[in-house]
Design an enzyme around this catalytic site. Structure first.
Site, PDB file in Angstrom:
ATOM      1  CE  LYS A   1      -1.922  -1.580   3.780  1.00 36.77           C
ATOM      2  NZ  LYS A   1      -3.048  -1.542   3.735  1.00 36.77           N
TER       3      LYS A   1
ATOM      4  CB  THR B   1      -9.845  -1.389  -1.811  1.00 41.46           C
ATOM      5  OG1 THR B   1      -8.915  -0.668  -1.896  1.00 41.46           O
ATOM      6  CG2 THR B   1     -11.243  -0.565  -1.487  1.00 41.46           C
TER       7      THR B   1
ATOM      8  CE  LYS C   1      -7.580  -3.724  -4.490  1.00 42.62           C
ATOM      9  NZ  LYS C   1      -6.193  -2.508  -4.801  1.00 42.62           N
TER      10      LYS C   1
HETATM   11  C1  LIG Z   1      -5.921  -1.659  -3.818  1.00 38.54           C
HETATM   12  C2  LIG Z   1      -4.881  -0.885  -4.133  1.00 38.54           C
HETATM   13  C3  LIG Z   1      -4.425   0.202  -3.353  1.00 38.54           C
HETATM   14  C4  LIG Z   1      -5.234   0.227  -1.926  1.00 38.54           C
HETATM   15  O1  LIG Z   1      -4.683  -0.431  -1.078  1.00 38.54           O
HETATM   16  P1  LIG Z   1      -5.014  -0.111   0.656  1.00 38.54           P
HETATM   17  O2  LIG Z   1      -4.111  -1.238   1.358  1.00 38.54           O
HETATM   18  O3  LIG Z   1      -6.418  -0.302   0.624  1.00 38.54           O
HETATM   19  O4  LIG Z   1      -4.157   1.205   1.098  1.00 38.54           O
HETATM   20  C5  LIG Z   1      -3.442   0.919  -3.615  1.00 38.54           C
HETATM   21  N1  LIG Z   1      -2.674   0.755  -4.822  1.00 38.54           N
HETATM   22  C6  LIG Z   1      -3.093  -0.268  -5.564  1.00 38.54           C
HETATM   23  C7  LIG Z   1      -2.161  -0.439  -6.852  1.00 38.54           C
HETATM   24  C8  LIG Z   1      -4.206  -1.122  -5.335  1.00 38.54           C
HETATM   25  O5  LIG Z   1      -4.361  -2.067  -6.152  1.00 38.54           O
END
Ligand SMILES: *Cc1c(COP(=O)(O)O)cnc(C)c1O
Length: 817
Positions: A551, A659, A663
């Protein structure tokens, strides 16, 4: 003009037909043959062959939208973090295997081609990726939805790690052309800046402006397993004067193109930060440029089938993804009142019914405001309109509240403390019929803290819509092994109805399923291991526990908590190398905003710790630390399916939703996390026994803050923590520059760390021990991993978009029959 029906080849998607299409596209589209074609040419030809198969659906969807005179949703976002399109489109059309075979018959390996496609990285992180997942879900559900944004020439910077430091290089993603977009030179709007306003007769005119054209580029957004498709329309700046010919003729070549370059700068570059507004004036120009073109475009589209604005609000919903597009409100008022001569009150009534706004952050410093003086200079008419909206709003509230002047000062659209500024979130709330947070906790805290006054004034406006992710990209596409296994056991319907995954619960005790599940995870781990060996020259053991924190690098996400634990564990292993350690690979990935010093220092620390740990012969495979560079959608698709453990360890009350957490859980990783954002709802859905929850809750964080947080005491009382922090302070990991990380030490120990890393350290370390214990029992671990996948139904973006469509936008799916 009379129109005739076009006759064109109806394309089918057999291997043979695809093969001919690719050949045609190579010949007539790219202008090459099999002898001269480069790999990029094959990708281009194949992409065009796929795009051709989307266009008829696209035309049909557009025609039905006009015929049914549907209400349309305009999703306005400064960011769309799309990633690659090729495989996504193949899966949406259901022609993945046919295409692979067709290419193979032409001597081309499709897996090589897909890796050549650049990511469309028109976003920074979660906010932009959310917008991309929403486009996918809107199309899949048949919601007539348009994404609107900016066609940045340079997207998110590319991150390299050189000598442990982040190095940023520009991302010129359009270098090889973009086969997915259709330029629309006939769709251009003038966007004005500067000038002044005059009153003429009944109306205000905005004159003496400079201007730039906004030109549309359209991208088809296919829905999954439906012929419904939507459009992402991105605006690109075009100078109104191509060339200053007289300057050119004088030989002043620089001046001849200067004006053009200056005005086209508006769509040049994505700002590499989604939490603070940098490069302020250009950023403001970008925001206005994009919403002005968008509002002109939606009026034009509405007026194609209507002659008055009487039903405008019944046919249009405008959604603001955070405050960046908020200038759409005064811009639409200006167009309605000044240009189309709609009375102010009627215009305002339609706006209140049309607009809705999603808040993405509780951090007061991240709430967007604009300097009144800058607005007066750049957008004088809009500032007048904002003042008028504010005057009417405050008058109404004053009458209702018995002139509570303190409250009025707090809710005013203008911040009068110091340099006067416009509060964009306040403007969004006043103009919107719905305002939502993105997880249950965030929505609660939003109405309790930052928007408490507004929640008392307009309780009916505030609501929650928990974020979601598209299962097409994040499971079907990212993890072929796991999705194939799930297909085999419960069928393929989960792609359109993620609640179907609950059927996996019945398989939790099926030994053959558990075995196959472990094998799918192992394949994904091996794929990642091979890539790390090729690209980073690091070797890791695929049977180790893969522990991921991927992240954006930010203090509130607390990568430092994770690093501290790595250091403590490293010291423990050195003290007792013979103990029965669970081998771990701790992986980090993420970009730091260019101007964010501390985030860059954190990357440096991860690099230095990794150099030390990975080369220590006493440690061996018991612990490895890897920083995977250039985190983006494609890297995420590679790395997330390989995770065993998902680190979601933000200070409770700071992560609006997250998010990434969704995932990872969808891919069968177990979460170690705080009760923050959507972690709480994930916990309810998959069962607390299948996660490792630790640390202070949001309420406990508040209580600790009020009581007085004393990190130095925690440092002094916990010997393992103290040693680790002292190592950071005294240059144990950076002997070449012993003071490199001194500020990290002082931030955590002496300067009152607002993210309270040390407060959660002991609980975090204990939770990590629980992780090891579970991992030692592969059956228990796999049972929890399956429970995670099975519980993820509600985190589909389809559920999220269904809630927006029914509760906020009041739109219905198109009738495709
Ligand atoms: C899902 C996603 C994020 C968000 O990640 P968080 O852990 O919710 O901050 C950021 N960058 C990419 C490329 C993502 O696919």
């Amino acid at each position: 003009m009379t129109t005739v029906d076009l006759e064109f080849d109806q394309l089918n998607s057999t291997v043979d037909a695809l093969r001919r299409s690719i050949s045609n596209r190579m010949m007539y589209g790219v202008g090459k043959d099999a002898v001269t074609a480069h790999p990029h040419d094959w990708l281009h030809a194949a992409a065009l062959a796929v795009r051709d198969r989307l266009v008829a659906r696209w035309m049909k969807t557009t025609r039905l939208q006009y015929e049914q005179d549907v209400k349309r949703v305009y999703y306005l976002s400064m960011e769309f973090l799309i990633g690659r399109t090729f495989t996504n489109a193949l899966l949406a059309l259901g022609i993945h295997d046919q295409m692979k075979e067709a290419l193979a018959s032409l001597g081309v390996d499709m897996d090589v081609l897909t890796e050549l496609e650049p990511d469309a990285a028109l976003g920074n992180g979660g906010l932009g990726r959310l917008a991309a997942c929403f486009l996918d879900a809107m199309a899949t559900l048949g919601i007539p939805g348009f994404g609107y944004g900016i066609r940045y020439e340079y997207g998110m910077f590319r991150q390299q790690i050189v000598n442990g430091e982040q190095v940023e290089t520009p991302d010129y993603w359009l270098r090889a052309g973009n086969p997915w977009e259709f330029p629309r030179p006939e769709i251009q709007y003038l966007v004005h800046f500067g000038g002044r306003t005059v009153q003429r007769d009944e109306h205000v005119e905005w004159i003496d402006t400079e201007h730039v054209n906004a030109m549309a580029y359209d991208t088809v957004i296919p829905g999954y397993a439906t012929s419904a498709t939507n459009t992402l329309r991105l605006w690109s700046a075009r100078a109104t004067e191509e060339l200053d010919l007289s300057a050119f003729n004088r030989g002043d070549y620089r001046r001849a193109v200067d004006a053009k370059n200056m005005s086209e700068n508006v769509s040049r570059l994505l700002y590499p930060d989604d939490s603070t507004s940098a490069g302020r004036e250009l950023r403001l120009r970008q925001e206005y440029f994009f919403v002005s073109a968008t509002m002109q475009d939606l009026i034009r589209r509405y007026m194609r089938t209507h002659s008055t604005f009487g039903r405008f609000h019944e046919k249009v919903a405008v959604h603001l993804n955070d405050t960046h597009p908020v200038l759409a409100i005064p811009e639409l008022m200006r167009l309605l009142v000044d240009v189309h001569h709609v009375p102010w009150e009627r215009a305002w009534q339609s706006i209140e019914q049309m607009f809705s706004y999603t808040n993405h952050t509780l951090m007061p410093e991240a709430l967007e405001t604009w300097d009144v003086e800058m607005l007066a200079r750049l957008l004088p008419r809009h500032l007048e309109i904002i003042f008028e909206i504010n005057a009417q709003f405050l008058k109404r509230v004053g009458e209702q509240s018995g002139h509570d002047t303190e409250m009025i000062r707090r809710i005013s659209l203008i911040d009068e403390y110091g340099q006067r500024r416009v509060r964009m979130a306040h403007l969004a709330i006043v103009a919107s019929h719905k305002v939502n947070g993105v997880s249950k906790l965030h929505s609660q805290l939003m109405t309790r803290d930052i928007f408490a006054d507004f929640a008392r004034l307009f309780p009916e406006r505030f609501t929650n819509v928990t974020n979601g992710i598209t299962p097409r990209r994040w499971l079907a596409q990212a993890s072929r092994p796991l999705s194939a296994l799930i297909d085999e056991r419960i069928g393929t319907h989960w792609r359109s109805d993620l609640f179907d995954l609950a059927k996996l619960r019945d398989l939790a005790d099926d030994a053959s399923f558990a075995e196959a599940f472990r094998e799918a995870k192992r394949q994904n781990k091996i794929r990642l291991t091979q890539r790390l060996a090729q690209q980073l020259k690091v070797t890791v053991d695929p049977d180790a526990l893969f522990d991921l924190q991927v992240k954006r690098i930010h203090e509130y996400k607390r990568q430092l908590l994770n690093v501290l634990h790595v250091i403590v564990r490293y010291n423990q292993i050195r003290a007792e190398p013979e103990k029965d350690w669970v081998p771990r690979v701790v992986m980090f990935a993420g970009k730091a905003a260019s101007a964010y010093r501390m985030a860059k220092t954190i990357i440096r620390l991860i690099g230095d710790v990794s150099a030390k740990v990975n080369h220590d012969p006493l440690v061996g495979d018991r612990l490895k630390v890897v920083f995977v560079p250039n985190y983006g959608v494609s890297v995420a698709e590679l790395i997330i399916p390989a995770a065993d453990l998902s680190e979601q360890i933000s200070t409770a009350g700071t992560e609006a939703s997250g998010t990434g957490n969704m995932k990872l859980a969808l891919n069968g990783a177990l979460t170690i996390g705080t009760l923050d954002g959507a972690n709480i709802e994930i916990c309810d859905a998959v069962g607390r026994e299948n996660m490792f929850i630790f640390g202070h809750t949001a309420d406990e964080v508040d209580a600790l803050r009020s009581a007085g947080y004393r990190p130095r005491q925690l440092y002094e009382e916990n010997p393992e923590l103290r040693v680790a922090l002292d190592q950071i302070r005294t240059g144990f990991f950076s002997p070449d520059d012993p003071l490199r990380f001194a500020d990290i030490f002082h931030t955590l120990v002496d300067w009152g760390d607002q993210y309270m890393v040390l407060a959660d350290f002991a609980a975090f370390a204990q939770a990590q021990n629980d992780v090891d214990a579970r991992f030692r029992d592969p059956h228990a671990w796999t049972r929890s991993a399956i429970a995670n996948v099975a519980g993820m139904g509600q985190f589909s973006a389809d559920r999220t978009i269904g809630e927006y469509a029914r509760g906020i936008w009041h739109v219905k799916p198109l009738d495709m029959s």
